[in-house]
Design an enzyme around this catalytic site. Sequence first.
Site, PDB file in Angstrom:
ATOM      1  N   HIS A 241      31.508  31.046  24.001  1.00  0.00           N
ATOM      2  CA  HIS A 241      32.928  30.640  23.956  1.00  0.00           C
ATOM      3  C   HIS A 241      33.847  31.792  24.364  1.00  0.00           C
ATOM      4  CE1 HIS A 241      31.548  27.238  21.327  1.00  0.00           C
ATOM      5  NE2 HIS A 241      30.713  28.178  20.888  1.00  0.00           N
TER       6      HIS A 241
ATOM      7  N   SER B 290      47.497  44.985  46.167  1.00  0.00           N
ATOM      8  CA  SER B 290      48.631  44.063  46.163  1.00  0.00           C
ATOM      9  C   SER B 290      49.639  44.538  47.199  1.00  0.00           C
ATOM     10  CB  SER B 290      49.273  44.065  44.775  1.00  0.00           C
ATOM     11  OG  SER B 290      50.603  43.615  44.855  1.00  0.00           O
TER      12      SER B 290
ATOM     13  N   LYS C  75      47.667  47.767  41.610  1.00  0.00           N
ATOM     14  CA  LYS C  75      46.693  46.679  41.505  1.00  0.00           C
ATOM     15  C   LYS C  75      45.423  46.906  42.304  1.00  0.00           C
ATOM     16  CE  LYS C  75      47.893  42.632  40.449  1.00  0.00           C
ATOM     17  NZ  LYS C  75      47.078  41.794  39.670  1.00  0.00           N
TER      18      LYS C  75
ATOM     19  N   GLU D  77      36.855  36.199  43.384  1.00  0.00           N
ATOM     20  CA  GLU D  77      37.728  35.033  43.263  1.00  0.00           C
ATOM     21  C   GLU D  77      37.483  34.048  44.396  1.00  0.00           C
ATOM     22  OE1 GLU D  77      41.927  36.332  41.839  1.00  0.00           O
ATOM     23  OE2 GLU D  77      40.927  38.089  42.664  1.00  0.00           O
TER      24      GLU D  77
END
Length: 459
Positions: free
Chosen positions: A158, A279, A285, A292
Amino acid sequence: MTTGKLWDGRFSRANDQVMEEFNASIGFDIRLWEADIEGNLAQADALRQCGILTSEEWSAIVLGLQQVGQELADGSYRPGPDTEDIHMAVERRLIEIVGPVGGKIHTGRSRNDQVALDVRLYLRSRVGTLIELVSQLQTVVLKRAEAEVDAFLPGYTHLQPAQPVRLAHYLLAFFWMLDRDKGRLRDALRRADEMPLGSGALAGTAFPIDRELVARRLGFARPTPNSMDAVSSRDHLTETVSAIAILMTNLSRLAEDWVVWSSPAFGFVELDDAYATGSSMMPQKKNPDSLELIRGKSGRVFGDLMALMTIQKGLAFTYGKDLQEDKEPLFDALETADICLRVLKGVVETAVFSYERMRAAIEPGMYATDLADVLVRRGLPFRDAHRVVGELVAKAIARGCSLVELPWEEFAQASPLFKREDVSALSPAASTDRRNVFGGTGRNAVVQQLTLARASLKE
Ligand code: ARG
């Protein structure tokens, strides 16, 4: 010729231009060109064998086909939408090169059995590549696992801290998933291993070609046993893309884990610069775009599978032009999985694990099961032990401390079975080594698992 098509005769007018564009598959089935040449060469042999082609005609056609292949390979022949598809593009160019004798190649053949053959040849080669890529990813995963037997991290259920595990154990979980993916791809190939040429449009060719011989020549296990089935069926595509879709779900799970792990909040892993992006606005970043995209592209492959199934659903036997729509989803699934596997291999190979962050994230609460097990070994029923430790956890939460920071008196009061050293003995190594059952995260079990993984990769 009035229409410019190979089917000229019945037709007196050319296709409308929008129709021509709409009807053409050459834009994507150009990928089949090598398969189409190979299939044509086998067809030429078969026609010579049953006396349709003389040896002179056969050699002219074979040389012509080789030239078409050469021109397609070096880009000097670039068929456009007016050729409709790869089959007509090859045949048309063959006739241009060798003259009217080239028109004999399509004897007893239809584009229906031709495309069925081409796709099976293509599938065999591309799925073979995918299987090899899965093996390469497994090799990298195994290599990393071999080095991480004594690194520990929190295992989650979980996404809540559950129990400590060895990093090698975590990595091997992924290895076995990939092993099953490979098995599914191999199964799909096994069932697709039949040779459709000789099925004609649907009823079988009227010329006595030796289909067994053609099958053997092209490296198939056997010829398809039913011509209607051979030109209609695309379940081998559905099966392959299902296997690829399942593979993508597995890749997406590792991707998701490592996206989370690479967030500074976790900090378990840092991707190599080669597989991350910055970024355009925020200078600090470092984004895990590689992972992804793998996660995202899995959705696109499910779309391919859905498209394939929907195209076939309720389609009247035998061939319908609907089936031309099978190609883009097939190609897309094959190509998407191909690049995802190659990228993920690089990501896994180069990622840097932070053992400190992983170790620090193993919070004492994760030993709660081990403490309950201590009481069980001293005779308490597990259900009672669970409650005793659960109450200690609640006390720790109320005091704002961790489970192991509770004063010894609390343990002594909770159960007379506790000994002082029970608490000090808690550690990731002790916890995991209690789990040396086959398949568990104990050191010996993991070492045994590594041996199994090595053996399975060698097969
Ligand atoms: N381009 C076609 C396809 O991909 C080839 C078969 C055409 N067959 C036909 N009967 N029109 O399905």
